[in-house]
Design a protein around this motif. Structure first.
Motif, mmCIF file in Angstrom:
data_model
loop_
_atom_site.group_PDB
_atom_site.id
_atom_site.type_symbol
_atom_site.label_atom_id
_atom_site.label_comp_id
_atom_site.label_asym_id
_atom_site.label_seq_id
_atom_site.Cartn_x
_atom_site.Cartn_y
_atom_site.Cartn_z
ATOM 1 N N VAL A 274 33.092 32.051 50.307
ATOM 2 C CA VAL A 274 34.024 30.923 51.054
ATOM 3 C C VAL A 274 34.581 30.373 49.835
ATOM 4 N N ASN A 275 33.985 29.833 49.027
ATOM 5 C CA ASN A 275 34.349 28.906 47.903
ATOM 6 C C ASN A 275 35.484 29.282 47.219
ATOM 7 N N VAL A 276 35.218 30.505 46.604
ATOM 8 C CA VAL A 276 36.284 31.177 45.699
ATOM 9 C C VAL A 276 37.720 31.362 45.960
ATOM 10 N N PRO A 277 37.736 31.935 47.563
ATOM 11 C CA PRO A 277 39.159 31.924 48.240
ATOM 12 C C PRO A 277 39.742 30.547 48.518
ATOM 13 N N LYS A 278 38.942 29.618 48.511
ATOM 14 C CA LYS A 278 39.543 28.179 48.707
ATOM 15 C C LYS A 278 40.271 27.836 47.734
ATOM 16 N N ILE A 279 39.884 28.242 46.578
ATOM 17 C CA ILE A 279 40.527 27.771 45.103
ATOM 18 C C ILE A 279 41.375 28.649 44.472
ATOM 19 N N TRP A 280 41.587 29.714 44.632
ATOM 20 C CA TRP A 280 41.937 30.817 43.711
ATOM 21 C C TRP A 280 43.575 30.601 43.776
ATOM 22 N N ASP A 281 43.975 29.982 44.928
ATOM 23 C CA ASP A 281 45.652 29.946 45.200
ATOM 24 C C ASP A 281 46.139 28.985 44.046
ATOM 25 N N ASN A 282 45.079 28.196 43.317
ATOM 26 C CA ASN A 282 45.716 27.278 42.368
ATOM 27 C C ASN A 282 46.082 28.331 41.047
ATOM 28 N N TRP A 283 46.040 29.418 41.084
ATOM 29 C CA TRP A 283 46.325 30.359 40.003
ATOM 30 C C TRP A 283 47.048 31.573 40.277
ATOM 31 N N VAL A 284 46.833 31.865 41.739
ATOM 32 C CA VAL A 284 47.679 33.059 42.051
ATOM 33 C C VAL A 284 49.173 32.625 42.202
ATOM 34 N N PHE A 285 49.987 33.372 41.775
ATOM 35 C CA PHE A 285 51.460 33.089 41.758
ATOM 36 C C PHE A 285 52.055 33.370 42.891
ATOM 37 N N SER A 286 51.745 32.711 44.048
ATOM 38 C CA SER A 286 52.259 33.006 45.505
ATOM 39 C C SER A 286 52.235 31.879 46.361
ATOM 40 N N ASP A 287 52.757 31.855 47.445
ATOM 41 C CA ASP A 287 52.752 30.484 48.287
ATOM 42 C C ASP A 287 51.658 30.459 49.096
ATOM 43 N N ARG A 288 51.093 31.824 49.131
ATOM 44 C CA ARG A 288 49.799 32.050 50.073
ATOM 45 C C ARG A 288 49.163 33.084 49.443
ATOM 46 N N VAL A 289 47.718 33.415 49.701
ATOM 47 C CA VAL A 289 46.997 34.567 49.289
ATOM 48 C C VAL A 289 46.251 35.222 50.408
ATOM 49 N N ASP A 290 46.627 36.255 50.548
ATOM 50 C CA ASP A 290 46.072 37.041 51.740
ATOM 51 C C ASP A 290 44.863 38.185 51.393
ATOM 52 N N THR A 291 44.692 38.232 50.150
ATOM 53 C CA THR A 291 43.648 39.115 49.804
ATOM 54 C C THR A 291 42.460 38.345 50.269
ATOM 55 N N ARG A 292 41.656 39.560 50.672
ATOM 56 C CA ARG A 292 40.288 39.110 51.139
ATOM 57 C C ARG A 292 39.015 39.418 49.946
ATOM 58 N N LEU A 293 38.152 38.651 50.099
ATOM 59 C CA LEU A 293 37.023 38.478 49.006
ATOM 60 C C LEU A 293 35.777 38.880 49.935
ATOM 61 N N VAL A 294 35.042 40.324 49.620
ATOM 62 C CA VAL A 294 34.148 40.323 50.682
ATOM 63 C C VAL A 294 32.889 41.083 49.793
ATOM 64 N N LYS A 295 31.589 41.009 50.447
ATOM 65 C CA LYS A 295 30.482 41.393 49.979
ATOM 66 C C LYS A 295 30.470 42.926 50.109
ATOM 67 N N HIS A 296 29.780 43.595 49.154
ATOM 68 C CA HIS A 296 29.462 44.888 49.310
ATOM 69 C C HIS A 296 28.727 45.321 50.714
ATOM 70 N N ARG A 297 28.742 46.558 51.070
ATOM 71 C CA ARG A 297 28.128 46.793 52.023
ATOM 72 C C ARG A 297 26.844 47.871 51.913
ATOM 73 N N PHE A 298 26.961 48.544 50.557
ATOM 74 C CA PHE A 298 25.933 49.434 50.177
ATOM 75 C C PHE A 298 25.163 49.101 49.084
ATOM 76 N N GLY A 299 25.502 48.011 48.473
ATOM 77 C CA GLY A 299 24.833 47.215 47.413
ATOM 78 C C GLY A 299 24.395 48.262 46.324
ATOM 79 N N ASP A 300 23.321 48.336 45.928
ATOM 80 C CA ASP A 300 22.975 49.105 44.495
ATOM 81 C C ASP A 300 23.120 50.652 44.885
ATOM 82 N N SER A 301 23.136 51.056 46.132
ATOM 83 C CA SER A 301 23.719 52.399 46.621
ATOM 84 C C SER A 301 24.744 52.725 46.798
ATOM 85 N N SER A 302 25.662 51.902 46.119
ATOM 86 C CA SER A 302 27.140 52.284 46.275
ATOM 87 C C SER A 302 27.545 53.139 44.983
#
Ligand SMILES: [Zn+2]
Length: 310
Positions: A274-302
């Protein structure tokens, strides 16, 4: 059937997947200490046992720290130092009489999540591991991106971007440089910085929010205490989020991935998503950021699943 092996410093794990990604079998053995040939034998034994148990022969992929040098065909950069300089691919192929694929464990993580994990269906995937070390792999259209140096995604030893004065020159890294992303974003790195930075914060905070500084906390404990309202720990966690946002913004500016998947121990901090995508547009050179940040599904099994998908 696909067989995947995760070859680590302490354990060797094998998994068998059917074509739909269902797990058919999983076993693990301790990694033989300091002996390359015993390690090869242990891998061969796991493969033979798995195939005997299932009555099937499979393709074989291996995920391990380090990378195969394109120039020499030998493994490099592995923290299991007995493997470095060895022609592990050729040796396994002749031992097992079949084609073997080998890739870096961070690449396997990214491939697993891109194939049927948290990033399934995405075109460009940056899979980052934030654990005792920091590394990443890149998957494009279902394939691991490899380059002439075999290091695509190795972002942990780039310097922390947009550093503030108090972050310079940065902690000493085992790689010989100072201020590497890994020294800020790995679990041990975060714990060490908390120790140093929480002492500084005591001087600027009102007395009633002071916490005991100087005690050595693990990254996990820092996160726990932040949740319980500890001001110094909360500040360290906010700094961590800010540094992760900067480090990922740097990646977005170069790669522009559809999705960034996090793995490793630090990826279990739920508020990052929640918190990282809220602030990363401070440094991304774009008017908006549509990249998604998600947690792994398989964790250590990946790691082991990705090896099977190689
Ligand atoms: Zn470094």
């Amino acid at each position: 059937m696909r067989l995947g092996i995760d070859l680590g410093g302490t354990k060797i794990e094998i998994i068998a997947l059917d074509d739909a990604g269902h797990e058919l079998l999983r076993h693990r053995v301790p990694t033989p200490k300091g002996d390359y040939h015993e390690t090869l034998q242990a891998i061969a034994q796991l493969v033979h046992d798995a195939e005997a148990e299932l009555g099937l022969q499979g393709s074989l992929g291996i995920g391990t720290p380090g990378a195969l040098s394109r120039a020499t065909g030998r493994l490099k950069n592995s923290n299991s130092v007995v493997l470095n300089g060895q022609s592990i691919l050729q040796d396994l192929e002749s031992l097992l009489q079949r084609k073997v694929k080998i890739s870096n464990d961070a690449n396997c993580f990214a491939l697993s999540e891109a194939t049927d994990g948290a990033a399934a269906g995405a075109k460009v995937v940056f899979g980052a591991i934030l654990g005792t070390g920091v590394g990443a792999g890149i998957v494009v259209n279902g394939h691991i991106l490899t380059g002439p140096n075999g290091i695509a995604g190795e972002w942990g030893h780039n310097p922390l971007p947009w550093p503030q004065a108090h972050e310079l020159p940065g902690p000493q890294c085992y790689c010989g440089k100072q201020g590497c992303i890994e020294t800020f974003l790995s679990g041990p790195g975060m714990a060490k910085l908390h120790q140093v930075e929480s002492k500084i914060s005591v001087h600027v905070e009102p007395v009633e929010t002071r916490t005991t500084s100087g005690s050595v906390l693990s990254a996990e404990q820092v996160v726990q205490r932040a949740e319980q309202g500890d001001a110094a720990c909360e500040r360290s966690l906010q700094l961590y989020e800010n540094r992760l946002a900067r480090s990922l913004a740097h990646v977005i500016n170069i790669l522009d991935p559809d999705i960034i998947v996090l793995g490793g121990g630090m990826s279990n901090i739920e508020r990052l998503y929640v918190n990282v995508p809220k602030i990363w547009d401070n440094w991304v050179f774009s008017d908006r950021v549509d990249t998604r940040l998600v947690k792994h599904r398989f964790g250590d099994s990946s790691g082991v699943r990705g090896a099977a998908w190689l």
